[in-house]
Design a protein around this motif. Structure first.
Motif, short mmCIF file in Angstrom:
data_model
loop_
_atom_site.label_atom_id
_atom_site.label_comp_id
_atom_site.label_asym_id
_atom_site.label_seq_id
_atom_site.Cartn_x
_atom_site.Cartn_y
_atom_site.Cartn_z
N VAL A 146 17.32 7.36 -10.73
CA VAL A 146 16.00 6.82 -11.04
C VAL A 146 15.54 5.98 -9.84
CG1 VAL A 146 14.64 5.32 -12.54
CG2 VAL A 146 16.42 6.79 -13.53
N PRO A 147 14.49 6.38 -9.14
CA PRO A 147 14.03 5.59 -7.99
C PRO A 147 13.74 4.15 -8.40
CG PRO A 147 12.89 7.70 -8.08
CD PRO A 147 13.65 7.57 -9.36
N THR A 148 14.34 3.21 -7.68
CA THR A 148 14.20 1.80 -8.02
C THR A 148 13.67 1.05 -6.81
OG1 THR A 148 16.07 1.99 -9.55
CG2 THR A 148 15.40 -0.23 -8.90
N TYR A 149 12.42 0.66 -6.90
CA TYR A 149 11.75 0.00 -5.80
C TYR A 149 11.86 -1.52 -5.97
CZ TYR A 149 9.79 4.70 -5.76
OH TYR A 149 9.65 6.06 -5.78
N VAL A 150 12.01 -2.22 -4.86
CA VAL A 150 12.17 -3.67 -4.89
C VAL A 150 11.12 -4.29 -3.97
CG1 VAL A 150 13.72 -5.61 -4.45
CG2 VAL A 150 14.64 -3.44 -5.32
N VAL A 151 10.36 -5.23 -4.54
CA VAL A 151 9.36 -5.95 -3.76
C VAL A 151 9.66 -7.44 -3.84
CG1 VAL A 151 7.60 -4.19 -4.15
CG2 VAL A 151 7.76 -6.15 -5.70
N PRO A 152 9.20 -8.23 -2.88
CA PRO A 152 9.41 -9.68 -2.94
C PRO A 152 8.74 -10.28 -4.17
CG PRO A 152 8.75 -9.01 -0.73
CD PRO A 152 8.55 -7.82 -1.61
N PHE A 153 9.41 -11.19 -4.83
CA PHE A 153 8.87 -11.81 -6.03
C PHE A 153 7.49 -12.42 -5.76
CE2 PHE A 153 8.21 -15.56 -8.70
CZ PHE A 153 8.33 -15.01 -9.96
N GLU A 154 7.32 -13.02 -4.60
CA GLU A 154 6.07 -13.72 -4.29
C GLU A 154 4.89 -12.76 -4.16
OE1 GLU A 154 8.90 -14.00 -2.66
OE2 GLU A 154 9.56 -16.03 -3.24
N VAL B 122 4.63 -9.64 -6.01
CA VAL B 122 4.43 -8.72 -7.13
C VAL B 122 3.11 -9.01 -7.85
CG1 VAL B 122 5.67 -10.07 -8.88
CG2 VAL B 122 5.57 -7.58 -9.07
N HIS B 123 2.68 -10.28 -7.86
CA HIS B 123 1.42 -10.62 -8.51
C HIS B 123 0.24 -9.94 -7.80
CE1 HIS B 123 4.17 -13.61 -10.00
NE2 HIS B 123 4.23 -14.21 -8.82
N ASP B 124 0.31 -9.89 -6.47
CA ASP B 124 -0.74 -9.21 -5.71
C ASP B 124 -0.76 -7.72 -6.03
OD1 ASP B 124 -1.39 -11.60 -4.45
OD2 ASP B 124 0.06 -11.25 -2.84
N LEU B 125 0.39 -7.15 -6.25
CA LEU B 125 0.47 -5.71 -6.53
C LEU B 125 -0.11 -5.38 -7.90
CD1 LEU B 125 1.50 -2.83 -5.89
CD2 LEU B 125 3.69 -3.51 -6.95
N VAL B 126 0.35 -6.06 -8.96
CA VAL B 126 -0.04 -5.67 -10.32
C VAL B 126 -1.41 -6.23 -10.71
CG1 VAL B 126 2.36 -5.46 -11.02
CG2 VAL B 126 1.15 -7.60 -11.45
N GLY B 127 -1.88 -7.27 -10.00
CA GLY B 127 -3.22 -7.76 -10.25
C GLY B 127 -3.33 -8.91 -11.21
N PHE B 128 -2.22 -9.51 -11.60
CA PHE B 128 -2.24 -10.68 -12.47
C PHE B 128 -0.92 -11.41 -12.32
CE2 PHE B 128 -0.85 -7.02 -14.92
CZ PHE B 128 0.32 -7.45 -15.53
N ASP C 128 0.81 -1.22 0.00
CA ASP C 128 0.00 0.00 0.00
C ASP C 128 0.85 1.27 0.00
OD1 ASP C 128 -2.46 -1.31 0.02
OD2 ASP C 128 -2.38 -1.60 2.19
N ASP C 129 2.15 1.11 -0.07
CA ASP C 129 3.04 2.27 -0.12
C ASP C 129 2.65 3.14 -1.32
OD1 ASP C 129 5.39 3.93 -0.80
OD2 ASP C 129 6.41 2.76 0.75
N PRO C 130 2.41 4.43 -1.11
CA PRO C 130 1.96 5.30 -2.22
C PRO C 130 2.95 5.39 -3.37
CG PRO C 130 2.50 6.60 -0.26
CD PRO C 130 2.48 5.17 0.17
#
Length: 264
Positions: free
Chosen positions: A71-79, A81-87, A10-12
């Motif tokens: 360039v801001p480079t954000y890193v999220v856990p691979f497991e 990323v699907h929840d974030l992007v929606g597919f 939920d980070d903006p």
């Protein structure tokens, strides 16, 4: 590149990447999103500013040398990323670019002295077809695509993905009245537009080659609008001795763009 780990989806700062499938309409936004390592690299190399990059923790090392400092480079856990992007997403890299308008066509070609080649897509409605046409225009060195207002957003994820980033390089000029624009280009630049139709017309291989030409492609259902046919210098067709009555618009584009590039 300095990776910025983010664990709260939920980070903006991640808002532009959230629920991409549900928010595919990006035409009204001042930014756009590309997917996959190759498109991230092509965005970074393009004229469009890169606002941020999003990587999974499995892809940081692979792109560490590619993303420039600043360039801001954000890193999220691979497991997650699907929840974030929606597919389901396995390409491991996304980036957000900022839209820039293409220069006016007179600024681009008003002083040109050599050959010019264009593709006109007044009503192509399928993003994958527009992406394929952009990739073909890039491959065969066509100067631009003229698109009507009902065409897909040239910087939508699907167009960019299918074009493999060619939509970042080839100007896709979306205008309210592409027929009027074509008339101006004929009058001021000497461009001869050819309507690509199915059925009775001059076989494309028999058409005289012009230094300055435009190929008009019809939409997937109705073909080239009669108003365009009437305005074009000539109608051309791809002879088909078999039983199919027409070709997919991107298949027809491949044949015609290759032919007119090769014959020039």
């Amino acid at each position: 590149m300095t990776p910025i780990p983010i664990h709260d989806l939920d980070d903006p700062r991640l808002a532009v990447y959230r629920s991409l499938k549900a928010t595919n309409a990006t035409r009204s936004l001042d930014c756009f999103v590309v997917e996959g390592e190759k498109l991230v690299e092509r965005l970074l190399a393009s004229r469009f500013p890169t606002e941020s990059v999003l990587l999974t923790d499995r892809h940081v090392d692979r792109l560490r040398a590619t993303v420039p400092d600043g360039v801001p480079t954000y890193v999220v856990p691979f497991e997650r990323v699907h929840d974030l992007v929606g597919f389901p997403f396995h390409r491991g890299a996304l980036a957000c670019g900022r839209r820039l308008p293409w220069p006016d066509w007179r600024a681009l070609w008003g002083d040109a002295t050599g050959p010019l080649r264009f593709v006109a897509c007044p009503r192509v409605s399928n993003p994958e077809n527009l992406g394929s046409i952009a990739r073909l225009a890039d491959a065969f060195a066509f100067d631009a695509i003229l698109a009507g207002p009902s065409c897909p957003d040239p910087l939508s994820r699907r167009v960019l993905r299918v074009s493999m980033g060619s939509a970042l390089r080839v100007p896709i000029l979306t205008v309210d009245d592409p027929l009027a624009l074509a008339a101006d280009m004929t009058r001021e630049l000497g461009v001869a537009f050819l309507a690509a139709v199915a059925g009775e017309a001059t076989p494309f291989e028999s058409v005289a080659i012009r230094d300055r030409l435009g190929i008009v492609l019809g939409d997937e259902d109705r073909g080239v609008d009669p108003a365009w046919v009437a305005a074009c210098a000539e109608s051309v067709t791809i002879p088909m001795p078999g039983r199919a009555s027409s070709l997919n618009v991107s298949t027809a584009a491949a044949i015609l763009l290759h032919h007119f590039r090769r014959r020039h």
